[in-house]
Motif scaffolding. Structure first.
Motif, short mmCIF file in Angstrom:
data_model
loop_
_atom_site.label_atom_id
_atom_site.label_comp_id
_atom_site.label_asym_id
_atom_site.label_seq_id
_atom_site.Cartn_x
_atom_site.Cartn_y
_atom_site.Cartn_z
N ALA A 1 0.82 -1.22 0.00
CA ALA A 1 0.00 0.00 0.00
C ALA A 1 0.85 1.27 0.00
O ALA A 1 0.47 2.29 -0.57
CB ALA A 1 -0.92 0.00 1.21
N HIS A 2 2.00 1.18 0.64
CA HIS A 2 2.83 2.37 0.88
C HIS A 2 3.09 3.23 -0.37
O HIS A 2 2.72 4.41 -0.40
CB HIS A 2 4.14 1.87 1.53
CG HIS A 2 5.08 2.95 1.91
ND1 HIS A 2 5.75 2.97 3.10
CD2 HIS A 2 5.47 4.05 1.26
CE1 HIS A 2 6.51 4.05 3.16
NE2 HIS A 2 6.36 4.71 2.04
N PRO A 3 3.69 2.67 -1.46
CA PRO A 3 3.97 3.53 -2.62
C PRO A 3 2.71 4.00 -3.33
O PRO A 3 2.68 5.11 -3.89
CB PRO A 3 4.81 2.63 -3.55
CG PRO A 3 4.56 1.24 -3.10
CD PRO A 3 4.22 1.30 -1.64
N ILE A 4 1.66 3.19 -3.31
CA ILE A 4 0.42 3.57 -3.98
C ILE A 4 -0.20 4.77 -3.28
O ILE A 4 -0.60 5.76 -3.90
CB ILE A 4 -0.57 2.38 -4.00
CG1 ILE A 4 0.02 1.26 -4.87
CG2 ILE A 4 -1.94 2.82 -4.52
CD1 ILE A 4 -0.81 0.00 -4.92
N LEU A 5 -0.23 4.72 -1.95
CA LEU A 5 -0.84 5.83 -1.18
C LEU A 5 -0.09 7.12 -1.45
O LEU A 5 -0.69 8.17 -1.68
CB LEU A 5 -0.81 5.51 0.32
CG LEU A 5 -1.71 4.36 0.78
CD1 LEU A 5 -1.49 4.09 2.26
CD2 LEU A 5 -3.18 4.69 0.52
#
Lengths: 594, 391
Positions: free
Chosen positions: A13-17
């Motif tokens: 989720a980290h890079p997408i957020l």
């Protein structure tokens, strides 16, 4: 004004957020943060923008998370006040866009019950309320918490050990993006267009429960269906494409925006929007509501309507209109809002609807709240506007007003035919102004050394003087004021000195002689004067210090070319002064709080 | 080969008035700028990483090409502040290229098959082509697929095989382009120092525009290859013959006669009783009033043409307003450009934003500057500068 995002799926989720947050920065960028659920909830937030957070944040592991980019309303921008906010145990995290009006009372009560608060924000009460009501069913707990809250919100809730996101909205925008074994929740569509083009627009009072392969939407506790929309535009349009700033890109898009906004509309002047009152008995007056740059489009509209329809028009700032009571009966009202989410506009619209007004919305955002409150909506086809300073959306609003009013106009057919021809020529005339940008750059370099500037005009270009001053002040931080030229002597004359340049819009209409008189008066006070004048004006050069020429157009369309020239002037002035043009200090793209 | 550098910074000064407001690469041929043909050809050959060197009027390229996503390519823009030459332009791209890359001009129209073989050739290499009139180009001496010599603009060319300005290079080339202004000089230095340069000949399309009237011959070639489509509204009684493409929201009114190849853009209002004859390209948002005939011509966006006009073998740029009974017939003419005389057969070349009154008659070979104005009943001829007023 804030932007929120949620992700649930199989990817990290980290890079997408963080990618999505970057696209939401136009909604605010004084701080940002993310929360990712693994076995517990990990939060990382600070008073930085998404790009810096990306560089600084440790890699948070997990495929489920929420993010927020903040625009401070309650509490200073600080790490503690940045979102996401958590409950006492750090098991529930919430991101929120909006304002909770009764949070003081609720906060005192929660503190009394033993809850520990870290920030000064209104938002922090939400995770604590959910914690208070949680009995093993997150949706119930969120519903119960929202029952206690008054004000506006779009929220996304994340809870450790729960494999879902819960989202809800009231008076703040929120959409769900549908992916393949992954789903998104965001404040708006461009945020998620890199990942999917299928979206569901949540309506007022909807609550969405999103897992990686399922969407449930509930309203008043009952499950309902909401239509899925396919988005046809691409993130491409939200990228800079060679230009140094979005603002310049958007200024240069205007010839295309004009063509797109008029497509299929100007062949013959036949009404395609049904203003019922106008059709049946003709209306006696009209009310136009708007804020900011859109207000200047509305004021220009007043001049166009009064000339072409011969009815009185009242133009009000929506933020003022909602503050005091007027007598309103079932008149025709037009609201103009780029985002369709401006809080003051929405409140004003609801009030108009209550008293039985027919409301026509002119907005740039399909499916925006304004379009859903209005009886009818005309979309400006400007595409997404990223730069905080509105340019192409203003142009599209002007075009819609011209077209709309011309289709009802009472002028003779000869005049109408010549106006239609002129309207079709607008893309080329605007391109001509853009091609002249190199010359406007020289004027801007000169202007950038001053601290105070006046913009003056008369008649239909008076709103354009206001708009020119607004553009200059918001991006170059030069103090600028727009004045009706005849009003200068009622006060501002006292401020005119050799270091107070005046920019005078000199149109070839019935205001021409009066403008020349005003310019002579100003020159007598030794202020430098820059004139915006039509090509072929032989007189003006002898009166002023320098002239920015604009192409010859029918006087009623002179606001179009003058606007573009002043946009370029503001842009190059700000650039010369080294200002952060696309993201001026203290400003956000659309104002979703009152 | 996965990357290409397109040189699109130049003006094309001999093409004025059309290049006074846009770079040569943005000249419109059969509904698209030349640059778009180049980008499409690259994309279809699997080259999707493109470095675009821009300079003169670069905003026109930004506005049209943007990030390249809509053409299926990724664009990196590099600005050449002063247009000093092709080698200087290429040198600006040093640092953003991969080890091997193609180099092309944004101002020469090509098609996918033009470079289909060439993309597989080993650098350094040059693409050659046989042309009828080689004296304006670099004439190549080729032996067994290897270049022996490049003669720039020879008075007496030894062959008709010329350098197309399409190259396959490795980063080695920058050692030779840095001290030079033009790529052919750099290549000759390479040859002198004994570096081999491969050559391949193509029989695909490669078209250059040197003078304004060349737009007509390019248009004539390319408009034959458009895909037929009828968008918008075609009223009853409209005859459509041959290859015709009509854009969306365009209205073709009754009794108009369209004989292809003809391409008409979006949002136009044409007719009734208009005659559009072969090899004509019409832009977006154009109005053509009743009883007008247009033949073998290129009409730009936002042009408004009044009733009863005859327009043949002519180029009319964006935003011109032409009132009724304008006559621009094709014919032989002698035109002077940069102190050279050219015998050509053409109608008029009308720059952007011109305004013509009723019953203007143009002699063949008129080249009228941008934003000029002509009063009713005037006879115009010769070469007229920008912003001419004929009263």
């Amino acid at each position: 004004m804030c932007g929120i995002i949620g992700y649930i799926g199989e990817r990290q989720a980290h890079p997408i957020l963080l990618g999505c947050l970057k696209r939401l920065e136009y909604r605010g960028y004084d701080s940002c943060g993310i929360a990712i659920a693994g076995n517990s909830i990990n939060v990382y937030k600070n008073t930085v923008r998404a790009e810096e957070l990306r560089k600084a944040a440790p890699q948070l592991d997990g495929t489920l998370g929420i993010g927020h980019t903040r625009w401070a309303t309650h509490g200073q921008p600080s790490q503690a006040n940045a979102h996401p906010h958590c409950d006492c145990d750090g098991k529930i995290a919430v991101v929120h866009n909006g304002i909770i009006t009764n949070f003081q009372g609720l906060k005192q009560k929660l503190i009394h019950e033993g809850h520990k608060f870290i920030s000064e924000t209104d938002t922090e009460i939400i995770p604590h309320l959910i914690e208070k009501y949680y009995r093993g069913d997150l949706e119930r707990a969120v519903e119960a918490a929202l029952d206690d809250i008054e004000g506006s919100y779009a929220i996304i809730v994340l809870m450790a050990s729960e494999d879902k996101l819960v989202a809800a909205r009231k008076d703040s925008p929120l959409i769900i993006g549908l992916g393949d074994r992954e789903n998104f929740i965001a404040s708006d569509v461009p945020a998620i267009l890199d990942y999917t083009n299928r979206v569901i627009y949540l309506e007022e009072g909807d609550m969405g429960v999103v897992t990686k392969d399922n969407i449930k939407i509930r309203r008043d506790g009952i499950e309902i269906n909401r239509e899925e929309h396919k988005i046809s535009w691409s993130v491409d349009e939200a990228q800079r494409g060679g230009y140094e700033h979005f603002m310049l890109k958007e200024i240069h898009e205007q010839p295309r925006v004009i063509r797109d906004t008029l497509v299929g509309r100007v062949s013959v002047a036949e009404p395609t929007v049904d203003l019922a009152a106008m059709r049946d008995k003709g209306i006696e007056s009209m009310l136009i509501l708007a804020c900011g740059t859109s207000y200047h489009a509305a004021l220009t509209g007043k001049y166009i309507i009064e000339e072409l329809l011969r009815i009185p028009v009242r133009v009000e700032l929506a933020s003022e209109f909602i503050c005091y009571g007027q007598t309103l009966t079932g008149t025709e009202a037009i609201v103009i809002t780029q985002s369709g989410e401006t809080a003051d506009i929405l409140r004003a619209m609801r009030r108009l609807k209550e008293v039985g007004c027919q409301v026509l919305a002119i907005t740039n955002v399909v499916g925006s709240t304004a379009s859903r409150i209005a009886d009818q909506t005309i979309y400006t086809r400007a595409g997404p506007e990223i730069s905080v300073a509105a340019t192409k959306s203003f142009m599209a609003q002007l075009m819609v007003l011209y077209w709309l009013i011309m289709s009802y106009s009472k002028v003779d057919s000869r005049r109408l035919a010549s106006m239609l021809l002129a309207l079709r020529q607008m893309p080329s005339k605007v391109q001509q102004v853009l091609n002249n940008g190199y010359k406007i750059l020289e004027h801007a370099n000169n202007l950038s050394g001053y601290d105070n500037v006046f913009f003056i005009a008369r008649g239909i270009n008076f709103p354009i003087a206001l708009e020119g001053a607004l553009k200059l002040k918001e991006i170059s931080y030069i103090h600028a004021e727009g004045y009706a030229a005849g009003e200068l002597k009622h006060g501002p004359f006292a401020l005119l000195r050799s270091d107070t340049p005046v920019i005078a819009i000199v149109a070839q209409d019935n205001t021409y002689e009066a403008m020349l008189t005003n310019i002579r008066e100003i020159k007598a006070r030794s202020s430098p004067v820059i004139a915006l004048a039509e090509e072929g004006d032989e007189v003006i050069g002898g009166l002023v210090d320098s002239v920015i020429t604009v192409p010859q157009v029918d006087a009623i369309f002179s606001p179009v070319v003058n606007t573009v020239a002043l946009q370029l002037l503001a842009y190059y002035t700000a650039k010369q002064r080294g200002c952060p043009i696309d993201f001026p200090r203290n400003l956000a793209k659309s104002v979703t709080v009152e | 080969m996965r990357q290409a550098v397109i040189l699109a910074a130049g003006e094309g000064q001999r093409l004025r008035p059309f290049t006074a407001t846009k770079p040569k690469a943005m000249l419109n041929i059969a509904g698209k700028p030349i640059l778009e043909y180049v980008i499409e050809s690259l994309a279809q050959n699997g080259i999707r990483s493109i470095v675009l060197v821009v300079g003169y009027r670069k905003e026109q390229i930004f506005d049209y090409i943007g990030s390249g996503k809509q053409f299926g390519v990724d664009i990196t823009y590099i600005t050449q502040e002063k247009q000093l030459g092709s080698a200087h332009a290429l040198t600006q791209a040093k640092g953003v290229t991969e080890n091997e890359f193609l180099v092309l001009s944004g101002g020469n129209l090509i098609e996918p098959n033009t470079i289909a073989q060439f993309v597989g050739l080993k650098p350094e290499a040059v693409l050659a082509k046989r042309v009828n009139n080689p004296i304006r180009y670099g004439v190549l001496t080729i032996e067994e697929g290897v270049v022996k010599k490049i003669d720039e603009k020879p008075k007496q060319p030894k062959s008709n095989i010329i350098n197309t300005g399409i190259y396959a290079f490795t980063t080695n080339i920058f050692r030779f382009t840095e001290p030079e202004l033009n790529i052919p000089d750099a290549l000759n230095n390479m040859l002198t120092q004994g570096y081999p340069i491969n050559a391949q000949e193509t029989d695909g399309t490669w078209l250059d525009v040197l003078y304004p009237w060349d737009i007509l011959s390019l248009n004539d070639v390319v408009v034959r290859r458009i895909r037929a489509k009828l968008g918008g509204t075609i009223e009853t009684g409209v005859s459509v013959k041959g290859l015709v493409s009509v854009g969306k929201n365009t209205v073709m009114r009754s009794n108009s006669y369209i004989a292809g190849p003809v391409i008409i853009g979006d949002n136009c209002d044409i007719g009734p009783n208009v005659c559009i004859l072969p090899a004509t390209s019409i832009g977006d948002n154009v109005v053509i009033s009743p009883f007008t005939e247009i033949k073998n011509s290129v009409i730009g966006d936002d042009v408004n043409i009044g009733p009863g006009c005859i327009i043949q073998d002519s180029v009319i740029d964006k935003g011109c307003v032409i009132k009724g009974h304008f006559a621009a017939c094709g014919g032989e003419a002698e035109v002077k450009i940069n102190d050279e005389y050219h015998k050509v057969s053409m109608g008029v070349m009308l720059g952007e934003g011109c305004s013509l009154g009723n019953n203007v008659v143009a002699q063949p070979g008129v080249i009228m500057g941008n934003y000029s104005q002509v009063q009713a009943l005037k006879l115009i001829g010769g070469r007229l500068p920008d912003r001419s007023l004929i009263f």
